[in-house]
Write an enzyme that holds these catalytic residues in place. Structure first.
Site, mmCIF file in Angstrom:
data_model
loop_
_atom_site.group_PDB
_atom_site.id
_atom_site.type_symbol
_atom_site.label_atom_id
_atom_site.label_comp_id
_atom_site.label_asym_id
_atom_site.label_seq_id
_atom_site.Cartn_x
_atom_site.Cartn_y
_atom_site.Cartn_z
ATOM 1 N N GLU A 28 0.828 -1.208 0.000
ATOM 2 C CA GLU A 28 0.000 0.000 0.000
ATOM 3 C C GLU A 28 0.865 1.263 0.000
ATOM 4 O O GLU A 28 1.741 1.423 0.863
ATOM 5 C CB GLU A 28 -0.906 -0.008 1.231
ATOM 6 N N LEU A 57 -6.143 -1.777 -0.319
ATOM 7 C CA LEU A 57 -6.024 -2.046 1.115
ATOM 8 C C LEU A 57 -6.558 -3.455 1.402
ATOM 9 O O LEU A 57 -7.671 -3.629 1.880
ATOM 10 C CB LEU A 57 -6.830 -0.992 1.887
ATOM 11 N N GLU A 59 -4.572 -6.873 2.652
ATOM 12 C CA GLU A 59 -3.334 -7.596 2.949
ATOM 13 C C GLU A 59 -3.395 -9.053 2.507
ATOM 14 O O GLU A 59 -2.417 -9.602 1.989
ATOM 15 C CB GLU A 59 -3.027 -7.512 4.448
ATOM 16 N N GLN A 81 2.206 -2.033 5.632
ATOM 17 C CA GLN A 81 2.425 -0.643 6.028
ATOM 18 C C GLN A 81 2.726 -0.552 7.535
ATOM 19 O O GLN A 81 3.612 0.184 7.952
ATOM 20 C CB GLN A 81 1.211 0.193 5.671
ATOM 21 N N ASP A 84 0.972 -4.487 12.412
ATOM 22 C CA ASP A 84 -0.296 -4.819 13.077
ATOM 23 C C ASP A 84 -1.282 -5.465 12.094
ATOM 24 O O ASP A 84 -2.047 -6.353 12.458
ATOM 25 C CB ASP A 84 -0.928 -3.552 13.648
ATOM 26 N N PHE A 85 -1.249 -4.988 10.835
ATOM 27 C CA PHE A 85 -2.234 -5.460 9.861
ATOM 28 C C PHE A 85 -1.818 -6.751 9.156
ATOM 29 O O PHE A 85 -2.513 -7.228 8.265
ATOM 30 C CB PHE A 85 -2.534 -4.346 8.861
ATOM 31 N N HIS A 126 -1.061 0.483 15.773
ATOM 32 C CA HIS A 126 0.080 0.833 14.922
ATOM 33 C C HIS A 126 1.401 0.708 15.679
ATOM 34 O O HIS A 126 2.385 1.331 15.296
ATOM 35 C CB HIS A 126 -0.060 2.262 14.390
#
Length: 323
Positions: A28, A57, A59, A81, A84-85, A126
């Protein structure tokens, strides 16, 4: 010349894409915007949109695309990015990337860059350290550099590795540390820890930003006659137990320091292995230094209280040295 941790990552990516046309990136905002932290600034102009791919967006989708490309002989580097994701792509990573070689014998040369860690007051979504989620999964390699030289050398090694590697790069270190990086095609082999500071009183085993705090604690304690030996894991999986064992046999005391919560963390596994394999070398109980079992606070004051630092490590080291 000294460069930052961020510049070292930038250099590694640039050189590997220049060296091998199979290497490409996706994630991203990595193209036009240059990445959330500007690690990939300038790559789109140099390498073009077919090798620097901005993704939606999603993942799970772009990690899956990376796995497919790797199976077709490419060398994808996927950027999360924020680490966390990475949870959104968990199934692709642990059930597809990690197990494909075991099922069919084919390599999956995939690198996932995972910016992780706190210290930027970015709140609980984050700032996480998710390495323990993947430490449990066979078939994945995990690296976590703490210096510019290791950041460059480990990323180049990861891109050339035939297996999936998650590259945990600490966000706080991006612009907070500088260091010399060897000239030439600098490679740091995956799977080798390093003694960053020799000492005789306690073996401190750390990685990422906690390595820097451990070195600072060692300097604080020297006037008190407490001489810390600081071991930088550099690679979390596979774990270099030989280097850990050599250090613990030398000092007789072990402390594991990490930024992820203590409960279920990598420190628990290291402590268990030291207890199993090195019990007779120990003069004191093994100590873990890690945050409490809560989400990372958003408030700067609370985050500072949550994260271990040099003072925290030094205080625990005094207790351990006096046992």
């Amino acid at each position: 010349m000294e460069i930052t941790y961020l510049e070292a990552i930038h250099q590694a990516l640039w050189e590997e894409m220049d060296r091998d046309e199979r290497v490409f990136m996706l994630g991203e905002d990595i193209g036009v915007y240059g990445g959330a932290f500007k690690v990939t600034k300038g790559f789109l102009d140099k390498f073009g949109p077919e090798r620097v791919i901005d993704t939606p967006l999603s993942e799970s989708a772009f990690v899956g695309a990376g796995i497919g490309a790797a199976l077709m002989g490419m060398r994808p580097v996927v950027e999360m990015q924020f680490s966390d994701f990475i949870a959104c792509a968990f199934d692709q990573i642990v059930n597809m990337a990690a197990k494909h070689h075991y099922r069919l014998g084919e390599p999956v040369p995939l690198v996932i860059r995972a910016p992780y860690g706190g210290g930027l007051h970015a709140g609980p979504f984050h700032s996480q350290c998710p390495e323990a989620w993947f430490f449990h999964v066979a078939g994945l390699k995990l690296v976590a550099p703490s210096s510019p030289a290791d950041a460059k050398g480990l990323l180049k090694a990861a891109i050339r590795d035939p297996n999936p590697v998650i590259y945990f790069e600490h966000k706080y270190l991006y612009r907070h540390i500088k260091g010399e990086v060897p000239d030439g095609d600098h490679i740091v082999p995956i799977g080798q820890a390093e003694v960053k500071r020799s000492g005789s009183t306690i073996s401190v085993i750390a990685y990422g930003a906690m390595l820097q705090h451990s070195l600072a604690a060692a300097e604080q304690l020297m006037p008190e006659g407490i001489d810390l030996e600081v071991v930088d894991l550099r690679t979390l999986q596979p774990l270099d137990m030989a280097t850990i064992a050599t250090s613990v046999k030398k000092t007789g005391r072990a402390m594991v320091v990490h930024e992820a919560p203590k409960t279920g963390g990598i420190g628990g596994e290291i402590a268990a292995r030291i207890a199993e394999e090195l019990f007779h070398a120990l003069d004191a109980p093994i100590v873990r230094v890690a945050p409490p079992h809560t989400p990372v606070p958003f408030s700067p004051v609370l985050e500072a209280a949550y994260l271990p630092n040099a003072e925290t490590i030094a205080r625990k080291a005094r207790e351990l040295a006096g046992f």
